[in-house]
Design a protein around this motif. Structure first.
Motif: not given
Lengths: 254, 312, 241
Positions: B177-178, B180-183, C93-94, C98, C102, C105-106, C113
Motif C-alpha cells: 500500500w505504501i 500505491r500511496g507514493l504513486r 498511472s493507475m 486502482e 487508494v 486502502e488509506y 488491509l
C-alpha cells in the motif's frame, strides 16, 4: 518550469566569449554578439522542451527536471572534453588595470562588470514592467488561463522569456570570464547562487533579486575573509537551505 | 514473495561461489562498482521513480555513508557490518532532514535542496581534518578475511548482500500500500491527500529509506579503495548515474533500476578502461536525455511495447 | 436540524487579495446544498478550506462537532469529507479500479488491509456508477464524463459523510449532466450530505434544497432555489460581472 540548466548556459556563455576573444574580439563585444545566438538557442531549447514534455502533458515534473539536469551535465562534460578542466582567462584593456579612489584600489574589470550587470538588470526590469510582452511574462507565471483570455499565447510568451533568459547568459557569461578565470565545473556553484538569489528574492520580483544578489555577495565575502576560501562554496547553498526551511511560504507563496 | 526470496538466495549463493569461477581480482573490483550502482539506482527510484521527487545529490548520501563509516572506524575500529548500519542510519537521517525542510514544497525545491546539501557537506568534509580533509585519508584494510580469498571478494559479497536487501526493500515498497500511496503522490499530490494518503509522512519515509540505502552503499567505499577523499566520494557521477539508471531502465517497476544499473554500470566499467572517463559520463548524460525524450518509460517500457503480454 | 458542517467566519487571503471574508455556513446532515457565484467569487477557495487543501487564515470549521481547520487534508478525508475536483485529478498511472483502491486502502480499510476485499469493493462502486466495464482501463484514457464519474466513485470509496462535488458537470453534454445528477441524487438518498458547486444553474437549482451565492468573498444571498433566482443581488452578480 524547472530550468536547472540555466547556470550551465551561463558557463557556456563564458566559454563562447573565450572562443571569440581568441579571434581578437573584445569580451564585452563578444557577449553582445553572442546574445542573438543564445536567444535563438534558447527559443530552440524551449520549443523542444515544450513539444516533448509540456505539450504532451506527460508527467513533466520529474522528466522535465531530469531533462534539464541531463542538458546541464552534457554542457559541462562537453566543455571539459573541448577545453579541458583547466581554467580559462580572457584579456582586454580594462583587465588588469585598476582605478584608485583615495586609498581604495578597485580593479577596472570589476567596475566594468558591475556597470554592465547593473545596466542589464535595469533594462530587464524596465522591459518586464513597461512592455506588453514583459508584463505578459510576469503574468504567465501566475495565471496561464487569464493570459489566454487576454489573447496572449502562454506558450509563445514562455518561449520568448526563455529566449531572453538564455540571451542574458551570453552577456553574463562574458562578465563572468572578465571578472575571473572560468572552469567547466563552475555551473554547479552557480546553481546554488542562482536559486539562492531567486528564492531569497521571492519568485518574479526584480528589485528583490537585486537586493538578494547583494545580500549573497556580501555574505560570501564575509565568509571568505573570516573562515577562509575553503568554506565559500557552502555559503549560497547554506542560505538557500535556511530560507527554504524557515520562510518558504512567505517568499514564494502562491 | 516466495519466488523473490528464492531468487534472492540464489543470487547470494551465486555471488559466494563466484570466486570458484573467476580468479582475476579485477573482476570483483569492477563487479563491486556495478553492484554499488544497483543499490544507488534502486534507492533513488524509491523516492524518484515512485513518488516523483528528484534527488540530485545522491553523491552526498553515498558520501555521508562512506565518511560515517570512516570516522567510526578510525575512532572505535568498528567492524564493517556496524559501519554499514551506522552509515545507513546517518544517511537515512540526512534524507529525513532534507525531507522535513523541503518536501512540503514543490518538487523542484527538493531537487535544488539536494544539490545544496551535496555541496555544503562536501565543503564540510574538505574542512574536516579528522577524516583527511581535502587531501584524503588512507584506510588500512584488515589483513585477514575469513572464508573469502581476499578482501575484494569479501567486499564484493557484502555489496551483493546490500544490493539484494535494497532491491527487496524497493520491491516490498512497490507492491504494498505504501507504493500505491507514493504513486498517487507522483500522479497528483492534492488528489492523493484528499484520498486519505498522508503525503508528507509517506514522502518522509521514502526519503529516509532511500537515503539509508544510499548510505549503506557508501559505507564500505573507503575499505574498497583503501583510501577516502572528498572529490571522488562526492562525485557528480553518483548523482547522474543514480538518476539516469532508473530513468533509462524504467522507473515503474523495481526491475527497471536493476536493468539500468547492470547495463550502464557494466558498459561504463568497460568504457572507462578502454576509452576515457569523460566520454563515459558524457554517454550517460546523452543517454539520459535521449531516454527522457524518446522513451519515457525506459527500457522496460520499450520491452513492454514490443512484447506486449496480457495483464495478470 | 443537526449541523454536520459548520463554517464559522472563515477568511482566506492570498497576498493582498481577500478571497473569503468571514464566511459562515451551516449544513445539516443529509442536506443537498448548492454553492454558486461568478468566477473568482471564492467558491473553490471555500471548499479548498473545508477539504483541507488550503488552510484558512481566520475562523473555524467544525465537522461532526470537531474543530478540523488545523487538520491536514488526509485527516479530514478520514473523518468523512471527500471531494471531486473542478479540473479532474486522476491518478493517471493507475487503472480506474486502482484509483479507487487508494482511498479504500488509506481510509476505509486502513486498519484491516489484509482481510479486506478491496478489488471487489472497488468493482462494486464502479458498477454503481456505471463504469464497471472500464475498471482495467488506464485512467488517462477516460473521456471527460467518465473522469467525472471516476472522481465521484473515488470520493465515495473514502466512505464520506459529506461529499463535495466541485463543478462535476463542467464541460458535459446535457445528457451527461442528467446522468451525473442522477448519481448524486442516488448518493444523497443513501444518507450522504452533498455540497454541489456548479455553474450550470439548471442543475444546481434542480438538485439543491438550499443555495448560497458567493460574490467577492461574501455571501450575498441564501435560500431556496426559488429565492435565489429571484434575488436582485444574485442577478446583478451574474449579469453585471
Amino acid at each position: 518550469m524547472p530550468h536547472v540548466a540555466h547556470p550551465a548556459f551561463l558557463v557556456l556563455g563564458a566559454y563562447a566569449t573565450y572562443l571569440l576573444t581568441t579571434y581578437g574580439i573584445d569580451p564585452l563585444l563578444a557577449g553582445l554578439l553572442l546574445m542573438p545566438v543564445f536567444f535563438v538557442f534558447g527559443l530552440g531549447v524551449y520549443q523542444f522542451y515544450y513539444s516533448t514534455f509540456e505539450g504532451r502533458g506527460s508527467d513533466q515534473g520529474l522528466r522535465g527536471i531530469a531533462f534539464f539536469f541531463g542538458i546541464a551535465f552534457i554542457v559541462q562534460v562537453g566543455l571539459i572534453l573541448a577545453f579541458g578542466v583547466d581554467q580559462r582567462l580572457v584579456d582586454a584593456d580594462y583587465i588588469g588595470t585598476s582605478v584608485e579612489f583615495g586609498d581604495m584600489r578597485i580593479p577596472q574589470r570589476m567596475l566594468v562588470a558591475f556597470g554592465v550587470a547593473l545596466a542589464l538588470t535595469s533594462a530587464l526590469a524596465l522591459y518586464l514592467s513597461r512592455t506588453f510582452t514583459g508584463r505578459a511574462i510576469k503574468a504567465v507565471a501566475q495565471d496561464e488561463g487569464a493570459l489566454r483570455l487576454m489573447g496572449a499565447n502562454p506558450v509563445r510568451i514562455k518561449r520568448w522569456a526563455f529566449g531572453i533568459a538564455t540571451a542574458t547568459c551570453a552577456i553574463a557569461g562574458a562578465l563572468l570570464i572578465i571578472i575571473g578565470p572560468v572552469e567547466p565545473g563552475l555551473d554547479r556553484l552557480y546553481i546554488g547562487r542562482t536559486f539562492c538569489v531567486v528564492v531569497l528574492a521571492g519568485l518574479g520580483s526584480m528589485s528583490g533579486t537585486l537586493a538578494a544578489g547583494l545580500i549573497l555577495g556580501v555574505a560570501e565575502s564575509v565568509v571568505l575573509t573570516t573562515a577562509g576560501t575553503a568554506w565559500a562554496p557552502a555559503v549560497a547553498f547554506g542560505i538557500l537551505l535556511i530560507v527554504l526551511g524557515v520562510r518558504p511560504a512567505g517568499l514564494f507563496g502562491r | 514473495m516466495k519466488r523473490f526470496s528464492i531468487g534472492a538466495l540464489a543470487v547470494l549463493a551465486l555471488a559466494a561461489s563466484m570466486p570458484l569461477i573467476f580468479h582475476n581480482e579485477y573482476f570483483f573490483f569492477a563487479a563491486y562498482v556495478v553492484l554499488q550502482f544497483v543499490v544507488l539506482a534502486t534507492a533513488w527510484n524509491i523516492l524518484g521513480g515512485y513518488a516523483g521527487y528528484v534527488n540530485f545529490g545522491s553523491g552526498a548520501f553515498f558520501a555521508v555513508g562512506a565518511y560515517t563509516a570512516v570516522a567510526l572506524y578510525k575512532a572505535f575500529a568498528l567492524p564493517l557490518g556496524l559501519q554499514i548500519l551506522a552509515g545507513a542510519a546517518a544517511s537515512g537521517l540526512l534524507g529525513f532532514g532534507v525531507g522535513m525542510l523541503t518536501l512540503r514544497l514543490r518538487g523542484i525545491f527538493f531537487s535544488i535542496a539536494t544539490i545544496a546539501v551535496a555541496i555544503i557537506l562536501e565543503t564540510v568534509v574538505v574542512n574536516w581534518s579528522y577524516v583527511g580533509g581535502a587531501k584524503g585519508l588512507p584506510i588500512m584494510r584488515p589483513t585477514e578475511t575469513p572464508f573469502f580469498a581476499n578482501h575484494t571478494v569479501w567486499l564484493f559479497f557484502v555489496m551483493t548482500l546490500i544490493a539484494v536487501v535494497a532491491v527487496g526493500a524497493a520491491r516490498f515498497v512497490e507492491t504494498s500500500w505504501i507504493g500505491r500511496g507514493l504513486r498517487a503522490i507522483r500522479d497528483n499530490e492534492v488528489a492523493a491527500e484528499c484520498s486519505g494518503v498522508p503525503t508528507l509522512k509517506l514522502k518522509l519515509a521514502a526519503a529516509t529509506l532511500s537515503g539509508a540505502l544510499m548510505g549503506a552503499a557508501g559505507a564500505p567505499y573507503a575499505q574498497y579503495l583503501s583510501f577516502v577523499e572528498p572529490t571522488s566520494t562526492f562525485s557528480l557521477n553518483y548523482a547522474i548515474n543514480a538518476l539516469a539508471m532508473p530513468i533509462i531502465g524504467g522507473m515503474g517497476h523495481w526491475i527497471g533500476p536493476l536493468i539500468g544499473a547492470l547495463l550502464l554500470g557494466s558498459v561504463q566499467q568497460i568504457v572507462t578502461v578502454t576509452i576515457s572517463s569523460e566520454i563515459n559520463v558524457l554517454v550517460v548524460g546523452v543517454m539520459l536525455v535521449v531516454f527522457v525524450v524518446a522513451a519515457p518509460e525506459g527500457i522496460l517500457g520499450l520491452f513492454r511495447k514490443f512484447f506486449p503480454r496480457r495483464k495478470s | 436540524m443537526t449541523a454536520l458542517l459548520q463554517v464559522r467566519e472563515v477568511s482566506k487571503s492570498f497576498g493582498g487579495f481577500t478571497a473569503l471574508d468571514r464566511v459562515s455556513i451551516e449544513i445539516a446532515k443529509g442536506e443537498r446544498f448548492g454553492l454558486i457565484g461568478p468566477n473568482g467569487s471564492g467558491k473553490t477557495t471555500l471548499i479548498n478550506c473545508i477539504s483541507g487543501v488550503l488552510a484558512n487564515d481566520g475562523g473555524g470549521i467544525v465537522f461532526n462537532g470537531e474543530e478540523i481547520s488545523r487538520l491536514p487534508a488526509y485527516q479530514r478525508t478520514r473523518r468523512g469529507i471527500a471531494r471531486s475536483f473542478q479540473i479532474p485529478r486522476p491518478f493517471s498511472s493507475m487503472s480506474v479500479l486502482e484509483n479507487l483502491v487508494v482511498p479504500l486502502e488509506y481510509v476505509a480499510h486502513r486498519d484491516s488491509l489484509l482481510k479486506a476485499d478491496m478489488q471487489g469493493e472497488a468493482m462494486e462502486l464502479l458498477r454503481g456508477i456505471g463504469l464497471a466495464d472500464k475498471a482495467d482501463t488506464p485512467s488517462n484514457r477516460l473521456s471527460q464524463v467518465e473522469l467525472r464519474k471516476m472522481e465521484l466513485a473515488r470520493a465515495m470509496a473514502a466512505r464520506p459523510q459529506l461529499l463535495i462535488s466541485d463543478e462535476a458537470m463542467a464541460g458535459l453534454s446535457s445528457n451527461e449532466v442528467s446522468e451525473v445528477l442522477e448519481i448524486l441524487f442516488k448518493l444523497n438518498a443513501t444518507g450522504i450530505t452533498i455540497i454541489m458547486i456548479e455553474h450550470i444553474m439548471q442543475a444546481v437549482m434542480k438538485f439543491s434544497q438550499r443555495v448560497i451565492c458567493l460574490d467577492a468573498g461574501h455571501i450575498i444571498c441564501e435560500g431556496t432555489p426559488q429565492v435565489i433566482v429571484a434575488n436582485p443581488d444574485v442577478q446583478r452578480a451574474y449579469l453585471g460581472a
